[in-house]
Write a protein that holds these residues in place. Structure first.
Motif, PDB file in Angstrom:
ATOM      1  N   PRO A   1       0.802  -1.235   0.000  1.00 35.95           N
ATOM      2  CA  PRO A   1       0.000   0.000   0.000  1.00 35.95           C
ATOM      3  C   PRO A   1       0.835   1.286   0.000  1.00 35.95           C
ATOM      4  CG  PRO A   1      -0.661  -1.485   1.779  1.00 35.95           C
ATOM      5  CD  PRO A   1       0.604  -2.015   1.224  1.00 35.95           C
TER       6      PRO A   1
ATOM      7  N   PHE B   1       0.424   0.302  -6.221  1.00 36.80           N
ATOM      8  CA  PHE B   1      -0.799  -0.064  -5.511  1.00 36.80           C
ATOM      9  C   PHE B   1      -1.753   1.133  -5.448  1.00 36.80           C
ATOM     10  CE2 PHE B   1      -3.350  -0.085  -1.654  1.00 36.80           C
ATOM     11  CZ  PHE B   1      -3.899  -1.354  -1.648  1.00 36.80           C
ATOM     12  N   ARG B   2      -1.191   2.272  -5.019  1.00 34.83           N
ATOM     13  CA  ARG B   2      -2.035   3.430  -4.739  1.00 34.83           C
ATOM     14  C   ARG B   2      -2.735   3.972  -5.986  1.00 34.83           C
ATOM     15  NH1 ARG B   2       0.863   7.837  -2.324  1.00 34.83           N
ATOM     16  NH2 ARG B   2       2.875   6.855  -2.655  1.00 34.83           N
TER      17      ARG B   2
ATOM     18  N   GLN C   1      -5.697   1.805  -6.593  1.00 31.64           N
ATOM     19  CA  GLN C   1      -6.685   2.098  -5.556  1.00 31.64           C
ATOM     20  C   GLN C   1      -7.464   3.379  -5.879  1.00 31.64           C
ATOM     21  OE1 GLN C   1      -4.966   3.227  -1.767  1.00 31.64           O
ATOM     22  NE2 GLN C   1      -6.418   1.913  -0.673  1.00 31.64           N
TER      23      GLN C   1
END
Lengths: 711, 711
Positions: A23, A28-29, A32
């Motif tokens: 994260p 990943f972010r 997301q």
């Protein structure tokens, strides 16, 4: 064939290369954020080690993705890039956003890697954003690849060489509650796509009403100016140029390594191209918003409507100091205002309602309407307490105040004239001001910011009208006579023209030059005297090896008669030989001393960022000590030349001081335009210096002309 | 014996004259506010028609009140005032705040009423605030007689000629969440208490740490400057002067009718007195807060600590453009920074942490400490994201960020050096920034505002040090020789001195004057020639009736030999008689032509607001066209004179251009100081013009001296 920027800056599918389950990682972010903000296109995480990330299938490589991919967000380290881009190219990806640093900004090794990376991309027509970018966003596509929170959708584009500047703007826009953004591009190292290409994209983007740009330096300044000239006809471009001082340039270099250049030059040239150059970084958002919302005024005559004499005074001062006019309102308008305002009100301009709105803010809209109807008024600035009547006086005023807000917005459409409102209650965001803003009226907290925006709006309107005229082509044709002169220099491998050659070249383009004679030997002087007449003469050495004639003792003034000329010839020759023993001395240029007049300097240089630029200033200390000079890019338009004369601080001297007649503006402008043509026709001329030029009430005299050739 | 302002601006008892039960009236609302905000003193409503208002006993008149009264708030109309003040006087009231308009600002009738009103008050030693004031407040006494809501208690005083300016400041202070106010005075018409008296009050007020002043014009400018010079030694005074332009002055006149004057003069004189003159009204609060909180730096060497290269660049530019220095940090400091920052960080100044604080904002405090320890650094500016790490990066950073905020505040005390912080998150007021502000660190949203505050702080420190030196008394004694010259002029009822008289007067004060001879007849010329030698001479007519000698053809230059002198004498005489047939011509002043040098002008006039002021500038177009001049009030200190030389834009010319030697600064300053003394010793001299004065590498020559006498 390279992709259009549109193809991948508004993508229907994205691959996240280097997708991650960690994260803290961008891999990943970014996924997301795309999911949270419901990006409507397809998202393909790429990572050979993962099967699934945030509920999405993760592919081992691009080739495995069973779908076309418009854009790749590359989160992997620098050294992987050539390989990654090969895969992108083979997959037919149109554009890649490269986050990694460690390229051109990181020494020789990084520069080599950057070249390799770009080469790979070019093979496939794949375009690159970055490397070393903070990312991009496109709110109208719910595409947020930079991870800013509190991102508000709207009409302002951001194009910047500093990612943090975008963060500042987005945060400020979020906090002030009404400004939103369309697309953001962090340009990073501009290894592939250049600044002006992005600007072109913003010019065509239907969701962008104004562009905010932050520039430290430009690699292709000329192309940027040309693009800006076109784009600003369609929408405003508000730009902050940093790296203005030595300290700032030092800071900028440790940031991206971009060219900084001379601020005065950049500023003048950008304004010439129609760009709104912000003096302060904290004005960018206010300027862009105002320019995006409002029609430009026909001219610079502004009316002020205030509910307080102190405010009226501050606004009147600030407008006047920025060169705007406060016309006296017509008798008719003043009568209308008198009918609705109390006796203590000021009616001429600035208008002070003197309490006349305290019990009924609607009177503001009535006053505004009367003022906008006035033919002497191009724009209206409303300042003071509006929006806060409910808070300051009585809650019962709320409905009236809200109605007034809507009415003020309608007035802009009705009269086609801009209205800007300043309120000390702006930060409290009362409902009336929310309505006002929705009705299209820009809103400011500071009187000075409001005035600055009004000034910028006026300037933008002026620049658009000025630049509408077709610009002369940048490829004027060279004349045979001038070609011949330059060919001689070339044959003789000289890096500059001799003074008489430069003067003959100017003459070839119809520029008048005071009479002169080239005396190669003392024996030529008798005839020179006959030709020039019995007047005081000046004599100057002619040698390709002596550029700074005065320093060499190569100039004598106020010479009379043949004997005087001979003595001067001998003296100059001796001085010159002492100064430069091996100099090739071709003789002496003899010319009558010039009458007194206004001394000016006109020069052309080739700027490494912006190409050929012209400088204008008054002679002597005005240039040397006061740096009172202006710059324009070539080709020069007549309007550009006019403005150059008006923009020097000492312009009063051209208009005539101490009883002197005005200097001949037409003659100066004609000279500038011809010189512009010469320099465009002859790219081999690197520098021109007409210094001094003496301007008279009628005509002018070019006393010295220097031309340096490009290597 | 008049009351001290303290006696009634911090009153223990108040009478509300014209108390009312009507909630729209000031006579009601002021009582309501006093009760709501729990004013601790006694409140006495006065109205013969009411028995009780808001639960308080209402008295029919002042005489009936069984208690001493410090302050009366007078809410009754203008015409009642003389009567009301008689009652106040008899009751021993110390001060009255008069709200009503209709006095000096309202034509002849009102002016008469104002004079009457003041006369009554003076009989009793009763002091008046207003009339035509919006009121006053004193938060430390819970006294709000102006009715501003959202009034925050604090340390900034407000002294203004526009009530709305106070409303703006109070609203802004409330909104930004950390700035509070001590006392506000709306001065109104200043019929009794003058602006400088209030300033003196603020200087002595223990609750006021800085004063914000808004001025349109001053009736007693000289007293104001003298007071400001004293008060600014104790606390900063931040002032905005409006009515700077013709349009602004027009607006100001329709507001209060105050004198506006020339802005350049006011600004220079106020700065000389130690006042921080704000260029923009929207900077007032930020400047006052910063100056109230921080120690002044020892000099102008500022370090920048940024978390972003773009920010660092903008700050470096803005500081440099305002004349501050960015010293390179010592090797030791750079080593310390290197140890805690990532490799990409910039260490020299500006310092860019390059992500080195992203995961631990405490690194900011470590860097700040290392920088403040550096002997090359006088002040620190921190810019960027601080306060928003929690929002931008991770909620887990909150505790660290809050600790850092407290540590930054402690550093100011530890090192005695100022620290200013700018954060793009300032308007969101995260907890870390609240802590920071409580710890005494001023906080700004805009980089430019932060830089402007740093500049003002530096300038304030400089001004305080400069003004600490005792100022020469304003009553220098006149010398017998100069008295005699002036007595002659007086006897002959002349309004100006003849040139040779002016020069002799200067000589009397030790100012050297180039040799000259007054030739009363052509017969005197032979001896003049002998005295002055065989050099080129200048000759000028001497006549009390010809002030502009050149216009009259009364000047001849480059005269050689006796024959030349005689011819010139005859020609000037003929020209002068043609120009002014009745002129009393005393002869000709003959003097050697001056060598070339730097031409300057020094003048003294008596300003209607500020008394005697000196102007300095370079000669010719610098004064006439470029208006490149500076002003100072007399008496002039050596430091003032130094600054005048440094403040002209063309100061490089004094330092020597084009290979010229520097002009003799000592000689110029000596001349200025002696001239200051002369003008103070002789108030009957209304104007002096030394023009031109030619300055050489060593010494100077006063070529012409003109002195005009007061009526």
């Amino acid at each position: 064939m390279s992709s259009n920027l549109q193809d991948f800056l508004s993508p229907n599918s994205i691959a996240i290369i280097g997708a991650s389950k960690d994260p803290t990682k961008r891999g990943f972010r970014s996924i997301q954020t795309l999911l949270t903000e419901t990006y409507p296109g397809q998202i393909f995480p790429i990572n050979p080690k993962e099967k699934e990330i945030l509920g999405l299938t993760c592919f081992p490589d691009l080739a495995s993705v069973p779908h076309r991919i418009d854009l790749a967000l590359v989160c992997t380290p620098a050294h992987t890039l050539p390989g990654v881009l090969n895969h992108c190219g083979e997959k037919g990806v149109k554009g890649a956003v490269i986050l990694a640093g460690g390229f051109g900004e990181a020494g020789e090794e990084g520069q080599k890697l950057e070249r390799e990376t770009v080469e790979v991309a070019r093979q496939y027509g794949l375009r690159l954003v970055g490397p070393n970018t903070s990312g991009i966003f496109n709110t109208h596509k719910s595409l947020n690849l930079v991870g800013f929170s509190d991102l508000r959708k709207g009409s302002l584009g951001i194009l910047t060489q500093s990612g943090n500047m975008a963060l500042s703007l987005v945060t400020e826009g979020f906090h002030n509650g009404h400004v939103g953004f369309s697309t953001y591009i962090g340009v990073g190292n501009e290894a592939d796509i250049q600044f002006h290409e992005y600007l072109e994209y913003f010019g065509d983007d239907e969701h962008t009403q104004a562009v905010i740009a932050y520039v430290e330096g430009l690699k292709q300044g000329k192309a940027f100016l040309e693009t800006a000239r076109r784009v600003t006809q369609k929408k405003p471009v508000v730009l902050y140029k940093s790296g203005r001082t030595a300290a700032g340039q030092h800071a900028a270099k440790s940031h991206t390594g971009a060219l900084a250049g001379d601020y005065a030059v950049s500023r003048d040239l950008m304004r010439q191209a129609g760009i709104t150059v912000a003096n302060q970084s904290d004005e960018l958002l206010a300027l862009a918003e105002t320019l995006a919302l409002l029609p430009t005024p026909a001219s610079n005559r502004v009316a002020v409507l205030a509910d307080g004499g102190g405010y009226a005074t501050i606004a009147a001062d600030a407008l006047t100091e920025r060169g705007l006019q406060l016309p006296v309102l017509s008798d008719e308008t003043q009568q209308k205002l008198k009918a609705i305002l109390p006796p203590a009100a000021a009616l001429a301009n600035p208008v002070d309602v003197a309490g006349g709105t305290d019990s009924n803010p609607e009177v503001f809209a009535d006053c505004a309407r009367a003022i906008l109807q006035d033919e002497n008024v191009d724009a209206l600035l409303i300042i003071g307490l509006f929006g806060g009547y409910k808070l300051r006086f009585s809650a019962t005023l709320e409905a009236l105040e809200n109605q007034t807000a809507a009415r003020l917005g309608n007035l802009i459409d009705e009269f086609g004239k801009p209205v800007i409102l300043q309120s000390l209650y702006a930060p409290l965001r009362p409902e009336a001001l929310v309505i006002l803003r929705q009705a299209g009226v820009p809103l400011h907290h500071s009187i000075e910011t409001a005035v600055q925006c009004m000034t910028a709006l006026t300037d933008y309107g002026h620049a658009k009208r000025r630049n509408q005229a077709r610009l002369e082509s940048g490829t004027a044709s060279a004349l045979p006579a001038s070609r011949e002169i330059l060919a001689t220099c070339h044959q003789e491998q000289r890096s500059s023209l001799l003074e008489h050659e430069a003067k003959e070249l100017l003459k070839a383009y119809g520029i008048s030059i005071p009479p002169y004679v080239l005396a190669r030997t003392p024996e030529d002087l008798a005839q020179a005297g006959q030709q020039l007449g019995d007047v005081p003469l000046a004599m100057k050495v002619v040698s390709k090896d002596i550029l700074h004639k005065s320093d060499a003792g190569g100039v004598k003034l106020n010479i009379r008669g043949e004997a005087g000329m001979k003595a001067a010839f001998a003296e100059i020759l001796a001085n010159s030989r002492a100064y430069a023993p091996d100099a090739d001395i071709q003789g002496m240029l003899v010319a009558p001393m010039a009458e007194k007049g206004v001394e000016i300097i006109i020069g052309v240089t080739r700027d490494p960022q912006f190409g050929p630029i012209m400088m204008f200033g008054l002679g002597g200390i005005f240039v040397e000590v006061l740096k009172d000079v202006v710059f324009r890019a070539l080709p020069l338009s007549p309007a550009d030349a006019e403005e150059m004369l008006d923009e020097i601080k000492a312009k009063a001297i051209l208009a005539g001081v101490r009883g002197a007649s005005p200097a001949d503006r037409r003659a100066i402008i004609d000279l500038m335009l011809r010189l512009s043509r010469i320099c465009l026709a002859h790219p081999e001329i690197a520098e021109v210096d007409l210094n001094p030029v003496i301007v008279y009430p009628k005509g002018l005299a070019i006393l010295d002309a220097r031309m340096i050739l490009a290597d």
